[in-house]
Design a protein around this motif. Sequence first.
Motif, mmCIF file in Angstrom:
data_model
loop_
_atom_site.group_PDB
_atom_site.id
_atom_site.type_symbol
_atom_site.label_atom_id
_atom_site.label_comp_id
_atom_site.label_asym_id
_atom_site.label_seq_id
_atom_site.Cartn_x
_atom_site.Cartn_y
_atom_site.Cartn_z
ATOM 1 N N ASP A 20 25.404 39.176 15.229
ATOM 2 C CA ASP A 20 24.536 40.347 15.249
ATOM 3 C C ASP A 20 23.245 40.067 16.013
ATOM 4 O OD1 ASP A 20 26.388 41.724 13.756
ATOM 5 O OD2 ASP A 20 25.353 41.398 11.843
ATOM 6 N N GLU A 24 22.140 41.944 19.436
ATOM 7 C CA GLU A 24 20.842 42.606 19.521
ATOM 8 C C GLU A 24 20.060 42.112 20.736
ATOM 9 O OE1 GLU A 24 16.920 42.339 16.812
ATOM 10 O OE2 GLU A 24 18.734 42.983 15.747
ATOM 11 N N GLU A 28 19.059 44.435 23.993
ATOM 12 C CA GLU A 28 17.666 44.589 24.422
ATOM 13 C C GLU A 28 17.497 44.242 25.899
ATOM 14 O OE1 GLU A 28 15.241 42.277 21.765
ATOM 15 O OE2 GLU A 28 15.690 43.576 20.062
#
Length: 124
Positions: A20, A24, A28
């Motif tokens: 995760d 992420e 980004e």
Amino acid sequence: MPTAGYLKRLTRRLTEDLGDVDAERIAEESKATGAQRASDCARGDEVTMHGELRAVETCSRAAKAGVKAEFFDGTDVVLLKWLGRNRIAGLEPGRKLTVRGRVAVQDGHKVIFNPYYELQGTDE
């Protein structure tokens, strides 16, 4: 009380699944480039995406000659297929790249055939 917020973020980071956290981070980076999100793309869309290669596979048998790569932008996986190629220098798992092409669907998975690609510098 600023320390409570810091402890909460630290606890989250320490207990969070590494997959995760990685997703992420990649999402980004992709958003910062202005690229489209793979999760928002549909069959027939002309797209430009930024992400990482998770796996690269080559097949030299005449009927299935080509290079396949699993591309992940933090939101979804897209299979990249270069037909008629035995290998492509620089394509390796973990490598960041920007791809451009038309999304197709094959066996329920998003695919881009013979995408234009731009290898990004390594972080090492």
